[in-house]
Design an enzyme around this catalytic site. Sequence first.
Site, PDB file in Angstrom:
ATOM      1  N   LYS A   1       2.527   4.357   9.426  1.00 13.18           N
ATOM      2  CA  LYS A   1       2.809   2.915   9.542  1.00 13.18           C
ATOM      3  C   LYS A   1       2.933   2.508  11.004  1.00 13.18           C
ATOM      4  CE  LYS A   1       6.600   1.308   7.378  1.00 13.18           C
ATOM      5  NZ  LYS A   1       7.548   0.532   8.215  1.00 13.18           N
ATOM      6  N   SER A   2       3.682   3.270  11.791  1.00 13.29           N
ATOM      7  CA  SER A   2       3.876   2.921  13.209  1.00 13.29           C
ATOM      8  C   SER A   2       2.539   2.904  13.940  1.00 13.29           C
ATOM      9  CB  SER A   2       4.788   3.944  13.883  1.00 13.29           C
ATOM     10  OG  SER A   2       6.083   3.855  13.359  1.00 13.29           O
TER      11      SER A   2
ATOM     12  N   ARG B   1       0.226  -0.357  15.628  1.00 15.95           N
ATOM     13  CA  ARG B   1      -0.192  -0.289  17.039  1.00 15.95           C
ATOM     14  C   ARG B   1      -1.712  -0.318  17.169  1.00 15.95           C
ATOM     15  NH1 ARG B   1       4.823   1.566  16.269  1.00 15.95           N
ATOM     16  NH2 ARG B   1       6.281   1.778  18.012  1.00 15.95           N
TER      17      ARG B   1
ATOM     18  N   GLY C   1       9.885  -5.103  10.242  1.00 15.41           N
ATOM     19  CA  GLY C   1      10.587  -5.150  11.531  1.00 15.41           C
ATOM     20  C   GLY C   1       9.640  -4.782  12.658  1.00 15.41           C
TER      21      GLY C   1
ATOM     22  N   ARG D   1      17.770  -9.341   9.942  1.00 14.05           N
ATOM     23  CA  ARG D   1      17.803  -8.265  10.937  1.00 14.05           C
ATOM     24  C   ARG D   1      17.828  -8.811  12.377  1.00 14.05           C
ATOM     25  NH1 ARG D   1      13.479  -3.857   9.207  1.00 14.05           N
ATOM     26  NH2 ARG D   1      14.569  -2.713  10.840  1.00 14.05           N
TER      27      ARG D   1
ATOM     28  N   GLN E   1      10.871   0.147  18.787  1.00 15.79           N
ATOM     29  CA  GLN E   1      10.347  -1.215  18.605  1.00 15.79           C
ATOM     30  C   GLN E   1      10.624  -2.061  19.837  1.00 15.79           C
ATOM     31  OE1 GLN E   1      12.043  -2.676  14.945  1.00 15.79           O
ATOM     32  NE2 GLN E   1      10.769  -1.354  13.670  1.00 15.79           N
TER      33      GLN E   1
ATOM     34  N   ASP F   1      14.139   7.226  10.281  1.00 18.72           N
ATOM     35  CA  ASP F   1      13.803   6.679   8.957  1.00 18.72           C
ATOM     36  C   ASP F   1      14.021   7.688   7.830  1.00 18.72           C
ATOM     37  OD1 ASP F   1      13.108   4.244  10.052  1.00 18.72           O
ATOM     38  OD2 ASP F   1      10.998   4.786  10.284  1.00 18.72           O
TER      39      ASP F   1
ATOM     40  N   LYS G   1      18.656  -1.508   9.333  1.00 22.82           N
ATOM     41  CA  LYS G   1      17.285  -1.255   8.868  1.00 22.82           C
ATOM     42  C   LYS G   1      16.950  -2.239   7.737  1.00 22.82           C
ATOM     43  CE  LYS G   1      16.266   1.954  11.766  1.00 22.82           C
ATOM     44  NZ  LYS G   1      15.291   1.631  12.810  1.00 22.82           N
TER      45      LYS G   1
ATOM     46  N   ARG H   1      12.542   2.838   1.341  1.00 21.64           N
ATOM     47  CA  ARG H   1      12.948   4.247   1.495  1.00 21.64           C
ATOM     48  C   ARG H   1      14.146   4.602   0.607  1.00 21.64           C
ATOM     49  NH1 ARG H   1       9.285   5.312   5.452  1.00 21.64           N
ATOM     50  NH2 ARG H   1       9.274   3.921   7.236  1.00 21.64           N
TER      51      ARG H   1
HETATM   52  C1  S3P Z   1       9.467   2.037  14.438  1.00 20.47           C
HETATM   53  C2  S3P Z   1      10.641   2.309  15.088  1.00 20.47           C
HETATM   54  C3  S3P Z   1      11.914   2.544  14.391  1.00 20.47           C
HETATM   55  C4  S3P Z   1      11.708   2.842  12.913  1.00 20.47           C
HETATM   56  C5  S3P Z   1      10.723   1.909  12.286  1.00 20.47           C
HETATM   57  C6  S3P Z   1       9.379   2.016  12.968  1.00 20.47           C
HETATM   58  C7  S3P Z   1       8.248   1.783  15.232  1.00 20.47           C
HETATM   59  O1  S3P Z   1      12.711   1.385  14.491  1.00 20.47           O
HETATM   60  O2  S3P Z   1      12.934   2.784  12.236  1.00 20.47           O
HETATM   61  O3  S3P Z   1      10.554   2.190  10.912  1.00 20.47           O
HETATM   62  O4  S3P Z   1       7.148   1.810  14.672  1.00 20.47           O
HETATM   63  O5  S3P Z   1       8.387   1.556  16.444  1.00 20.47           O
HETATM   64  P1  S3P Z   1      13.704   1.135  15.747  1.00 20.47           P
HETATM   65  O6  S3P Z   1      12.887   0.941  16.945  1.00 20.47           O
HETATM   66  O7  S3P Z   1      14.473  -0.107  15.378  1.00 20.47           O
HETATM   67  O8  S3P Z   1      14.581   2.346  15.798  1.00 20.47           O
END
Ligand code: S3P
Length: 452
Positions: free
Chosen positions: A26-27, A31, A102, A130, A177, A328, A355, A406
């Site tokens: 996902k991350s 990106r 988020g 959030r 993030q 996570d 979260k 989750r």
């Molecule tokens: C993420 C960073 C994390 C993670 C989120 C994905 C990202 O959050 O919990 O699921 O893709 O950069 P935080 O930056 O708030 O820790």
Amino acid sequence: MPSEPQPLISRKSAPLTGSVSLPGDKSISHRALILGASAVGRSRVTGLLEAEDVMATADALRQLGIPIECSDAGGKRAWLIDGRGAGGLIEAQNVLDLGNSGTGSRLLMGLLATQPIKSVITGDDSLRRRPMNRVMTPLEQFGAGFDSRDGGLLPVTVSGTAHPIPITYELPVASAQVKSAVLLAALNTPGKTTVIEPQPTRDHTEKMLRYFGAEIDVEDLSGGGRAITLTGQPELTGKEIPVPADISSAAFPLVAALLAPGSSVTLKNVGLNLLRTGLLDTLLDMGAAIKTENSQDMAGEPVGDLKVTAGGLKGVAVPSERVPKMIDEFPILAVAAACADGTTTMTGLAELRVKESDRLAVMAKGLTACGVDLEEGEDSLIIHGNGKPPQGLHGTAAIATEWDHRIAMAFLVLGLVTDQPVRIDDSAPIATSFPEFTDLMTGIGADIGAAP
Ligand code: S3P
């Protein structure tokens, strides 16, 4: 958010077996879309996570003038992004709705902060609760303006600046993030921007920026932190991006296979970025049998197959400096700890409270309902496993998942080993990150189905 909840029930299962391919990270998927949009020319992404969160980011970028389409030519599925270069977005005609994401909302706020356009960002009930101040504070220093609800909640209006100023910013919390939002704002800012993080967090943004051709410098600091410096206005060119499987999704079948006696499961092509593998380190400390095979590099990201064999786990103390590497994974670790022999101590968990849900409270409540002996602190969770799976839930009681994917998946994994089944009140949020979860789990032998 659908109006009708979709409850699911999981029951004690036979051994889990098989070799499975999991959805994309996902991350990295967020990106790939955002940097593809910021490069000049076409990027081609394979293995993109086709889940609600990532599709919300794709829709927002389309509204900002970036052509993004999915091609299935020759049976090879790929996402094509026709980037317009850093600073090439056009003003959206409507509100950008990032749903539950988020990551999508915060990364886009960074990207939009240094484009001379106005944007309105919102999200679902969970995302609108959030904190967004954590990104608005550094982005204001570039010269962007923000107007938010209740001093820091979505919806937020972003007034991007036409004359951004490079900044040096020290993160008050370890957050990939926030770091990424600053780096994305720095893309369209002349000069050098530096972001300092107290503890290293996932570095997919840094790795992908470098892969796209940006000049980015990473310095390890005494005390364990990092200083990341990006030279603004680089010429990024469209690229081919293969996305590995998401270790944060792999975590669910992985722990299920460790807990269900007699199981043996292989998880293929899992992203093994060293800043994401804290769960593997912890499970190995607990005595898990996990082997990595076929290690390789995919566009700068380490990847491998994980071969998992069931076996007893023992409780451990999770070092708090490991928390960002498994941020996570605490819901599913809590499930593993509940079935382990002895006490597992987790500290430094304050971020879990902000979260998709307050994960500390929601896990503690659900596990307690299943008969687990635990102590919930302000930023800690201590779980007293008794070496046997907890009892599960009696009758028609259901775990409240609080619209958190989750939490939903973690409790469905628990139900595979408890004597009584585990029912969750709503499985719909699973589609935000892992739409194939139920099919994939039943495919390896898990007994998960619609709740009567
Ligand atoms: C993420 C960073 C994390 C993670 C989120 C994905 C990202 O959050 O919990 O699921 O893709 O950069 P935080 O930056 O708030 O820790």
